[in-house]
Design a protein around this motif. Structure first.
Motif, PDB file in Angstrom:
ATOM      1  N   LEU A  48       0.805  -1.223   0.000  1.00  0.00           N
ATOM      2  CA  LEU A  48       0.000   0.000   0.000  1.00  0.00           C
ATOM      3  C   LEU A  48       0.844   1.282   0.000  1.00  0.00           C
ATOM      4  O   LEU A  48       0.546   2.211  -0.762  1.00  0.00           O
ATOM      5  CB  LEU A  48      -0.967   0.001   1.181  1.00  0.00           C
ATOM      6  N   PRO A  49       1.882   1.380   0.855  1.00  0.00           N
ATOM      7  CA  PRO A  49       2.704   2.596   0.786  1.00  0.00           C
ATOM      8  C   PRO A  49       3.315   2.817  -0.596  1.00  0.00           C
ATOM      9  O   PRO A  49       3.437   3.967  -1.051  1.00  0.00           O
ATOM     10  CB  PRO A  49       3.790   2.351   1.847  1.00  0.00           C
ATOM     11  N   GLN A  50       3.705   1.718  -1.275  1.00  0.00           N
ATOM     12  CA  GLN A  50       4.253   1.866  -2.630  1.00  0.00           C
ATOM     13  C   GLN A  50       3.175   2.342  -3.605  1.00  0.00           C
ATOM     14  O   GLN A  50       3.454   3.162  -4.489  1.00  0.00           O
ATOM     15  CB  GLN A  50       4.815   0.523  -3.107  1.00  0.00           C
ATOM     16  N   PHE A  51       1.962   1.815  -3.451  1.00  0.00           N
ATOM     17  CA  PHE A  51       0.866   2.248  -4.323  1.00  0.00           C
ATOM     18  C   PHE A  51       0.575   3.733  -4.117  1.00  0.00           C
ATOM     19  O   PHE A  51       0.389   4.486  -5.098  1.00  0.00           O
ATOM     20  CB  PHE A  51      -0.389   1.425  -4.024  1.00  0.00           C
ATOM     21  N   MET A 103       3.457  -7.099  -9.685  1.00  0.00           N
ATOM     22  CA  MET A 103       4.143  -5.831  -9.910  1.00  0.00           C
ATOM     23  C   MET A 103       5.260  -5.973 -10.934  1.00  0.00           C
ATOM     24  O   MET A 103       5.936  -4.997 -11.256  1.00  0.00           O
ATOM     25  CB  MET A 103       4.718  -5.304  -8.582  1.00  0.00           C
ATOM     26  N   GLY A 104       5.480  -7.182 -11.420  1.00  0.00           N
ATOM     27  CA  GLY A 104       6.529  -7.403 -12.403  1.00  0.00           C
ATOM     28  C   GLY A 104       7.917  -7.421 -11.811  1.00  0.00           C
ATOM     29  O   GLY A 104       8.911  -7.267 -12.527  1.00  0.00           O
ATOM     30  N   THR A 128       4.577   1.165  -9.917  1.00  0.00           N
ATOM     31  CA  THR A 128       4.541   2.441 -10.644  1.00  0.00           C
ATOM     32  C   THR A 128       3.169   2.662 -11.270  1.00  0.00           C
ATOM     33  O   THR A 128       2.317   1.770 -11.288  1.00  0.00           O
ATOM     34  CB  THR A 128       5.605   2.441 -11.756  1.00  0.00           C
ATOM     35  N   ALA A 129       2.989   3.867 -11.813  1.00  0.00           N
ATOM     36  CA  ALA A 129       1.714   4.209 -12.449  1.00  0.00           C
ATOM     37  C   ALA A 129       1.424   3.298 -13.636  1.00  0.00           C
ATOM     38  O   ALA A 129       0.261   3.015 -13.951  1.00  0.00           O
ATOM     39  CB  ALA A 129       1.740   5.672 -12.892  1.00  0.00           C
TER      40      ALA A 129
END
Length: 448
Positions: free
Chosen positions: A282-285, A411-412, A417-418
């Protein structure tokens, strides 16, 4: 134990919380460890991995020791190991010594959490199971969230070594208090199931290692797949061995014969798969997709924690009076609704909506956790409560590692990222949907 539950909880819950804090508190110190010891990030990460693997091995061993040597003796030994490991970590001269000290710390910490729930479940009894375990779970839910924040404060003000000095100090205080509070229990003759111990610890450790490796940029490479295959084989062999050994096995698998136990275990596995990716992802999102800064991303985890803290005791109390299945369904539905809205968010989404969704997810998952745990313990006869705790914490660890690995895969293997968008939310959404389905088979037990 015949002591009041509140008196026991005042000692046991802080011990379990301290152990849980140390699963996440070290992460923020990794850059400082790299700088101080002149090592690389991959090597420094073993400081975290060593604790996790040692804790995974200590869970079944601690369950057996509680029967063989008594709950009080096992708790005191586990707390002593944790405290000594914390002190050794604080004084470590190099990264290898620190990793070894964290093994000692994890060997104690891994046993503390299941021992805590076992004692509280036995002391509470069926009629108070929900409210007692709900309140304990609410406090424990603070651990994964508070760990990075407290670790960051310690690193920025006193230095990373104080993370472990403070853990040792609090561990010593809890040990001293436990010595006077916990009653002696009569040990039972129980021969160590060495074959079962080797199988279950190998399965757990390799499963955790494989999933943790899969959550790195390497992804599900040949090493991760090999570890996971060996883990699955070891679990299969233990299932055969444990079924033959019955109550003499290191983990008594007859617990799965209790009506409603297996669905509750599955739900808690999926809870691990839903919750741990939130702390990681979540923080990364919020930063990579929603365009928020690091401070805002961190602060948005607070509503989630508050939702857990408020709802877990309430949901546990309700599960003592009403059908736990309905509470779990309500929590899963609320969680799915919040994630559904998250799928539509982006850089133009108001901060207030993100905060509301974080709170909603915390409420939803909190409404799942405590009724499921109390339902699991209610399904078990007293002689299988200890085995239930061991099974619960093994599947929580593996479920959490699985959830993070799948999230990273979606997330690959890179930062969120966007360009990736909201696709990784598929991991917790599938977990929440599985929880709703499994809730149908929870045991309906009338306690009052």
């Amino acid at each position: 134990m015949t002591q009041p539950v509140s008196r026991l909880a005042a000692v046991l819950v802080p011990g379990g919380l301290l152990a849980l804090l140390n699963t996440t508190i070290t992460g923020v110190a990794i850059p400082d460890l790299v700088a101080d010891f002149g090592t690389d990030i991959a090597t420094a990460q073993w400081v975290t991995t060593a604790y996790m693997l040692a804790a995974g091995i200590a869970i079944p061993l601690g369950g057996w020791a509680a029967i063989r040597f008594g709950m009080r003796n096992t708790w005191l030994v586990a707390m002593a190991l944790f405290t000594l490991g914390s002190l050794a970590s604080a004084m470590a001269p190099d990264v290898i010594s620190l990793s070894l000290a964290r093994v000692l710390q994890g060997a104690g910490g891994g046993a503390l959490e299941p021992l805590m729930l076992t004692v509280l479940a036995q002391a509470a009894g069926p009629q108070r199971m929900g409210r007692v375990l709900g309140a304990a779970s609410a406090v424990m839910s603070i651990g994964p969230l508070a760990g990075p924040a407290l670790g960051g404060i310690a690193v920025d003000t006193l230095g990373w070594r104080w993370i472990y000095f403070l853990s040792a100090a609090f561990g010593a205080l809890i040990f001293a208090r436990s010595w006077f509070v916990l009653e002696r229990s009569k040990p039972q003759a129980s021969q160590l199931d060495l074959v079962g111990l080797i199988l279950v610890t190998t399965a757990t450790a390799l499963g955790l290692f494989g999933l943790t490796h899969a959550a790195s940029p390497a992804g599900f490479d040949m090493l991760a797949i090999t570890m996971l295959v060996i883990s699955a084989i070891a679990f299969g062999l233990f299932a055969i061995w444990g079924t033959k050994r019955g109550e003499q096995a290191i983990v008594d698998l007859t617990a799965f014969k209790a009506k409603g136990f297996a669905p509750a275990v599955f739900i808690m596995t999926m809870m691990g798969a839903a919750v741990f990716p939130l702390f990681f992802g979540l923080p990364q999102f919020y930063q990579g997709v929603a365009g928020l800064n690091a401070l805002s991303a961190g602060l948005l985890m607070i509503p989630y924690g508050m939702g857990n803290l408020v709802v877990m005791p309430l949901a546990g109390w309700l599960s003592d009076r009403f059908d736990a299945r309905r509470i779990v369904w309500a929590g899963a539905s609320l969680t799915l609704l919040a994630f559904g809205v998250l799928l539509t968010t982006g850089p133009t989404t108001p901060l207030a909506l993100f905060a509301a969704l974080s709170l909603t997810i915390g409420i939803g998952l909190g409404a799942i956790a405590s009724p499921s745990v109390s339902s699991m313990y209610r399904a078990l006869p007293p002689n299988l409560v200890n085995a239930g705790s061991t099974i619960l914490f093994v599947v929580l660890q593996l479920g959490g590692a699985l959830g993070v690995a799948v999230l990273v895969l979606l997330m690959g293997g890179t930062a969120w990222t966007a360009a990736i968008g909201t696709l990784p939310f598929a991991a917790p959404i599938v977990a929440a949907a599985a929880i709703a389905l499994a809730g149908t088979w929870l045991a309906k037990v009338k306690t009052i």
